[in-house]
Design a protein around this motif. Sequence first.
Motif, short mmCIF file in Angstrom:
data_model
loop_
_atom_site.label_atom_id
_atom_site.label_comp_id
_atom_site.label_asym_id
_atom_site.label_seq_id
_atom_site.Cartn_x
_atom_site.Cartn_y
_atom_site.Cartn_z
N GLY A 44 0.74 -1.14 -0.02
CA GLY A 44 -0.13 0.06 -0.01
C GLY A 44 0.93 1.17 -0.01
N ILE A 45 0.19 2.21 -0.66
CA ILE A 45 1.26 3.51 -0.84
C ILE A 45 1.01 4.49 0.49
CG2 ILE A 45 1.15 3.39 -3.38
CD1 ILE A 45 -0.71 5.58 -3.18
N VAL A 46 0.27 4.09 1.16
CA VAL A 46 0.16 5.01 2.32
C VAL A 46 0.19 3.88 3.56
CG1 VAL A 46 -1.29 6.28 4.04
CG2 VAL A 46 -1.25 6.63 1.66
N GLY A 47 1.22 4.04 4.50
CA GLY A 47 1.38 3.33 5.66
C GLY A 47 1.48 4.12 6.87
N LEU A 48 1.97 3.34 7.94
CA LEU A 48 1.87 3.90 9.37
C LEU A 48 3.38 4.01 9.91
CD1 LEU A 48 0.16 4.72 11.71
CD2 LEU A 48 -0.10 2.31 12.19
N GLY A 49 3.73 5.16 10.36
CA GLY A 49 4.84 5.19 11.33
C GLY A 49 4.46 5.08 12.61
N THR A 50 5.44 4.92 13.59
CA THR A 50 5.12 4.45 14.99
C THR A 50 6.01 5.23 15.82
OG1 THR A 50 6.66 2.51 15.13
CG2 THR A 50 4.20 2.22 14.61
N TRP A 51 6.85 6.29 15.66
CA TRP A 51 7.67 7.01 16.44
C TRP A 51 6.78 7.97 17.20
CZ3 TRP A 51 9.35 12.46 16.06
CH2 TRP A 51 10.17 12.65 16.86
N GLN A 52 6.99 7.72 18.41
CA GLN A 52 6.14 8.56 19.75
C GLN A 52 4.83 7.98 19.50
OE1 GLN A 52 6.64 12.65 18.73
NE2 GLN A 52 8.39 12.77 20.32
N THR A 53 4.13 7.83 18.55
CA THR A 53 2.60 7.47 18.55
C THR A 53 2.31 6.29 19.12
OG1 THR A 53 2.86 6.79 16.44
CG2 THR A 53 2.03 9.03 16.64
N PHE A 54 3.36 5.31 18.88
CA PHE A 54 2.84 4.00 19.59
C PHE A 54 3.81 3.65 20.80
CE2 PHE A 54 0.21 3.29 16.26
CZ PHE A 54 -0.21 2.12 16.04
N ASP A 55 4.48 4.50 21.33
CA ASP A 55 5.35 4.60 22.54
C ASP A 55 4.41 4.45 23.91
OD1 ASP A 55 7.41 4.13 24.24
OD2 ASP A 55 8.37 5.97 23.90
N VAL A 56 3.44 3.74 23.83
CA VAL A 56 2.50 3.73 25.14
C VAL A 56 2.77 2.81 26.16
CG1 VAL A 56 0.91 5.08 23.62
CG2 VAL A 56 0.72 2.53 23.89
N GLY A 57 3.63 1.76 26.26
CA GLY A 57 3.92 0.98 27.07
C GLY A 57 2.80 -0.13 27.23
N SER A 58 2.30 -0.56 28.58
CA SER A 58 1.33 -1.66 28.70
C SER A 58 -0.07 -1.02 28.93
CB SER A 58 1.79 -2.57 29.79
OG SER A 58 1.98 -1.74 30.97
N ASN A 111 5.35 11.65 -7.01
CA ASN A 111 6.55 11.25 -7.40
C ASN A 111 6.74 9.91 -7.65
OD1 ASN A 111 9.50 10.83 -7.56
ND2 ASN A 111 9.92 12.62 -6.59
N PRO A 112 6.88 9.27 -8.82
CA PRO A 112 6.81 7.94 -9.08
C PRO A 112 8.00 6.97 -8.27
CG PRO A 112 7.78 9.08 -11.28
CD PRO A 112 7.21 10.24 -10.14
N ALA A 113 9.03 7.66 -7.66
CA ALA A 113 10.07 6.90 -7.35
C ALA A 113 9.54 6.69 -5.77
CB ALA A 113 11.46 8.01 -7.29
N VAL A 114 8.60 7.15 -5.23
CA VAL A 114 8.19 7.12 -3.86
C VAL A 114 7.26 5.77 -3.84
CG1 VAL A 114 6.80 8.12 -1.83
CG2 VAL A 114 8.36 9.67 -3.15
N THR A 115 7.69 4.81 -2.94
CA THR A 115 6.71 3.69 -3.16
C THR A 115 5.80 3.70 -1.96
OG1 THR A 115 8.82 2.48 -3.70
CG2 THR A 115 6.96 1.20 -2.79
N CYS A 116 6.27 4.16 -0.76
CA CYS A 116 4.97 4.27 0.26
C CYS A 116 5.46 5.54 1.30
CB CYS A 116 4.97 3.10 0.89
SG CYS A 116 4.01 2.99 2.73
N VAL A 117 4.67 6.17 1.73
CA VAL A 117 4.68 7.18 2.68
C VAL A 117 4.23 6.83 3.92
CG1 VAL A 117 4.29 9.12 1.11
CG2 VAL A 117 2.36 8.57 2.48
N ILE A 118 4.92 7.22 5.15
CA ILE A 118 4.66 6.42 6.37
C ILE A 118 4.20 7.55 7.69
CG2 ILE A 118 5.45 4.15 6.04
CD1 ILE A 118 8.29 5.45 7.41
N PRO A 119 3.56 8.37 7.32
CA PRO A 119 2.99 9.26 8.42
C PRO A 119 2.59 8.46 9.66
CG PRO A 119 1.35 9.31 6.80
CD PRO A 119 2.47 8.50 6.34
N GLY A 120 3.09 9.10 10.79
CA GLY A 120 2.79 8.64 12.35
C GLY A 120 1.70 9.14 12.95
N THR A 121 0.83 8.34 13.53
CA THR A 121 -0.52 9.04 14.35
C THR A 121 -1.06 7.81 15.21
OG1 THR A 121 -2.48 9.80 13.80
CG2 THR A 121 -2.14 8.01 12.41
N SER A 122 -1.50 8.47 16.03
CA SER A 122 -2.33 7.68 17.05
C SER A 122 -3.85 7.63 17.17
CB SER A 122 -1.62 7.97 18.73
OG SER A 122 -2.02 9.38 18.83
#
Length: 304
Positions: free
Chosen positions: A44-58, A261-272
Amino acid sequence: MTTRRKALEQIAVGCTALAMPNWSLSSTNQIMKRPIPSSGEKIGIVGLGTWQTFDVGSSSTAREPLKDVLKALINAGGNVVDSSPMYGSSEKVVGDLSSELRLENKLFYATKVWTTGKQSGINQMKSSMQKMRCETMDLMQIHNLQDWKTHLNTLYDWKERGIVRYIGITHYVDSAHDELERIIKSENIDFVQVNYSINNRNAEQRLLPTAKDKGVAVLTNRPYSGGSLFRKTKGIKLPEWALEFQCESWGQFFLKYLLGNPAVTCVIPGTSKERHMIDNLGAGIGGLPDEVMRNRMVKHLQSL
């Protein structure tokens, strides 16, 4: 753009319907996919980054909204989730939630090695795979080129043995682009992850053309320039001509520029947040701007 709005509404409805795992309930409006050049496998050309957004522990309270984020990604046909041992508990949170939601065979798992020394790298990568519950890692990247020559030798061996499927390198600053380009030219890697946004286009000069020429897939980080793009456009109406390429928000405006831009395969913006994930996914539905329109987008942003 009624059809497009309905598509995004269906994604949202699908996410609600997926309160219990039932992946037969999926939107008929899926995001576009692009092939990984080294294999032809599409992601998929839109993915998910996890920096800060998924750092929630248990914390179960903090984890619950992240389930909806993952559901939205899958419901729209997305699959790429990018993490790192640098991101605190993010790897474990991704692994736990994806297992709970039965997504093991639906996600494209990407993480990184971020340490110095061969054995330290091996230990860290094994730990990451355990946290993300991956017997085979889809993509292992060398984070910010940390001791990259050492880790690359390990990863060549691991790829041959089937422990990892793809190998990548990453960085997030312009000053590293020359070295990323040299490695792409001299080594046999599958992915490069690089900082790229509509107001930071240094990667367009040489790095992205080289990746395209060498058949290297591109993931883009910092697509919103650390949030500065939203601060710049706060309270400003989206130009009406953005509807020409089915763009309905500033977030989609910024992502569609990159995906044009056809060189880009996937963007990975982060969100929670589920609503932000759904909006991000909208960038992968409908049209994408051509080069003339992309130039217009840059000039418009500069005029604000």
